[in-house]
Structures are given as C-alpha cells and as structure tokens.
Write a protein that holds these residues in place. Structure first.
Motif, PDB file in Angstrom:
ATOM      1  N   SER A  57       8.181 -12.372  -0.981  1.00 52.57           N
ATOM      2  CA  SER A  57       8.482 -12.381   0.452  1.00 52.57           C
ATOM      3  C   SER A  57       7.221 -12.647   1.265  1.00 52.57           C
ATOM      4  O   SER A  57       6.096 -12.404   0.811  1.00 52.57           O
ATOM      5  CB  SER A  57       9.080 -11.035   0.881  1.00 52.57           C
ATOM      6  N   SER A  58       7.414 -13.130   2.464  1.00 47.77           N
ATOM      7  CA  SER A  58       6.297 -13.445   3.356  1.00 47.77           C
ATOM      8  C   SER A  58       5.437 -12.217   3.632  1.00 47.77           C
ATOM      9  O   SER A  58       4.201 -12.293   3.631  1.00 47.77           O
ATOM     10  CB  SER A  58       6.851 -14.023   4.664  1.00 47.77           C
ATOM     11  N   SER A  59       6.062 -11.074   3.854  1.00 42.77           N
ATOM     12  CA  SER A  59       5.286  -9.862   4.138  1.00 42.77           C
ATOM     13  C   SER A  59       4.491  -9.415   2.916  1.00 42.77           C
ATOM     14  O   SER A  59       3.345  -8.974   3.037  1.00 42.77           O
ATOM     15  CB  SER A  59       6.194  -8.733   4.626  1.00 42.77           C
ATOM     16  N   ASP A  60       5.064  -9.556   1.722  1.00 40.85           N
ATOM     17  CA  ASP A  60       4.328  -9.215   0.504  1.00 40.85           C
ATOM     18  C   ASP A  60       3.170 -10.188   0.278  1.00 40.85           C
ATOM     19  O   ASP A  60       2.091  -9.788  -0.152  1.00 40.85           O
ATOM     20  CB  ASP A  60       5.252  -9.218  -0.719  1.00 40.85           C
ATOM     21  N   ARG A  61       3.399 -11.474   0.574  1.00 42.74           N
ATOM     22  CA  ARG A  61       2.323 -12.468   0.445  1.00 42.74           C
ATOM     23  C   ARG A  61       1.134 -12.093   1.328  1.00 42.74           C
ATOM     24  O   ARG A  61      -0.011 -12.137   0.885  1.00 42.74           O
ATOM     25  CB  ARG A  61       2.818 -13.854   0.854  1.00 42.74           C
ATOM     26  N   GLN A  62       1.443 -11.739   2.568  1.00 42.77           N
ATOM     27  CA  GLN A  62       0.366 -11.365   3.496  1.00 42.77           C
ATOM     28  C   GLN A  62      -0.372 -10.125   3.008  1.00 42.77           C
ATOM     29  O   GLN A  62      -1.607 -10.062   3.065  1.00 42.77           O
ATOM     30  CB  GLN A  62       0.926 -11.139   4.905  1.00 42.77           C
ATOM     31  N   ALA A  63       0.358  -9.153   2.523  1.00 44.12           N
ATOM     32  CA  ALA A  63      -0.262  -7.914   2.040  1.00 44.12           C
ATOM     33  C   ALA A  63      -1.118  -8.173   0.796  1.00 44.12           C
ATOM     34  O   ALA A  63      -2.214  -7.621   0.663  1.00 44.12           O
ATOM     35  CB  ALA A  63       0.803  -6.864   1.758  1.00 44.12           C
ATOM     36  N   GLN A  66      -4.220  -9.793   1.871  1.00 43.72           N
ATOM     37  CA  GLN A  66      -5.045  -8.840   2.612  1.00 43.72           C
ATOM     38  C   GLN A  66      -5.847  -7.933   1.672  1.00 43.72           C
ATOM     39  O   GLN A  66      -6.954  -7.530   2.000  1.00 43.72           O
ATOM     40  CB  GLN A  66      -4.152  -7.994   3.520  1.00 43.72           C
TER      41      GLN A  66
END
Length: 183
Positions: A57-63, A66
């Motif tokens: 998911s996009s949020s997991d990719r960002q995390a 990070q």
C-alpha cells in the motif's frame, strides 16, 4: 510456514512488522538475518505490484522509505547487506521522483555525524541508490535525475572526503586508519 508468510505479506503493515523485527536488538541475530532476507525478497516480489492482487500500500511504502535508511545505519552487517538489496530495488523505481526525502536525509547524516559506522553506512547507501544510473539509457529524465543527485550530494561528499584525508594525514593512530580507509 512459508505459505502463511506469503499470505500475510499482502496484508497492510507487513513490511513495517518486518522492519520492526530487524530493528529490535532483543531478536536473535539469525532470526534478524532471516527476516532481512525475507524483507529483501518481499520488496522484490511486492514493490512493483499494483492492484487488488497484492503489492504494498502507498502508506506502507512511505513508512518503509521513511525508516529504511536509519535502520541501515544501525543494523549489523549481515542485515545491512539484505536491506541494501531491498533499498536498491526501491530506489530503482522511486528515487528521486517518489522518494525526495532520501538525498537530503543522506546528506544530513554525512554533515552531522562523526561516527564512522554512520558515515560508512550512509556512503554505502548512497552507492546502492546511485547504482540505478549505471544501467539506464541516456535520456533527458536520466540527466535531470543525475543533475539533481550530483548537485545535492557533491559538496557534502567532498567535505567528508576532505575531512577524512585531513584526519589520515594528521597522524591518526594505526587502529583508526582502517576505518577511515574503508570510508
């Protein structure tokens, strides 16, 4: 067990759980290494997959983006090697357009740290990220990415190189020379 892991890897947060396992000093070294290998393979299998059938998911990719650099800088060597392979896979598709924080973060580590392990880890990370430029055909997009990278990295890289040379030529004790030459 592997089938259960494969089924779980499409669930949101799976990659973050793996990173947390790798970050934990209380986890056995062999389990951390196995987790790092699984993380690398997970990234290779899932990073470019899109749609309802899988992918990250996009949020997991960002995390993941990070946290992966800071984890690389503190992880044991055998874990770093696997994280580096995963980071290379991510950077091929995402750097710099979809991972704009990476270069400034690497530069910040180089500017502020005196710890040789952090400096070496950051330089290794930069090398891994910049590998993507070797295999690409010349294009306007590639030249733009290279210019962005060189402009953002060259001054700090030169400063680290100059400081290292100054320390080495200034009569560093023999036991510290190896770490400086590995940088």
């Amino acid at each position: 067990a592997e089938q259960q892991l494969r089924a779980a890897e499409v669930q949101p947060g799976f990659g973050l759980v793996l990173l947390e396992l790798l970050r934990s000093g209380s986890v056995d070294a062999s389990a951390r290494q196995a987790g790092a290998i699984y993380f690398k393979n997970y990234i290779k299998r899932q990073w470019c997959v899109e749609g309802a059938g899988g992918g990250i998911s996009s949020s997991d990719r960002q995390a993941i983006k990070q946290h992966i650099l800071s984890l690389m800088l503190q992880a044991p060597k055998q874990v770093q090697v696997q994280l580096s392979a995963g980071l290379e896979e991510i950077s091929i598709t995402d750097y710099p357009a979809e991972w704009q924080s990476l270069l400034p973060e690497m530069v910040q580590h180089l500017k502020t740290s005196q710890d040789m392990a952090v400096l070496k880890g950051t330089m290794q990370t930069a090398h891994t990220v910049f590998l993507k430029f070797r295999a690409q055909a010349r294009s306007e997009d590639l030249l733009r990415e290279v210019k962005y990278t060189v402009t953002g990295f060259q001054e700090t890289h030169l400063a680290v190189f100059t400081a290292t040379c100054t320390r080495v030529l200034g009569g560093l004790p023999a036991d510290q020379l190896v770490a400086h030459f590995e940088l």
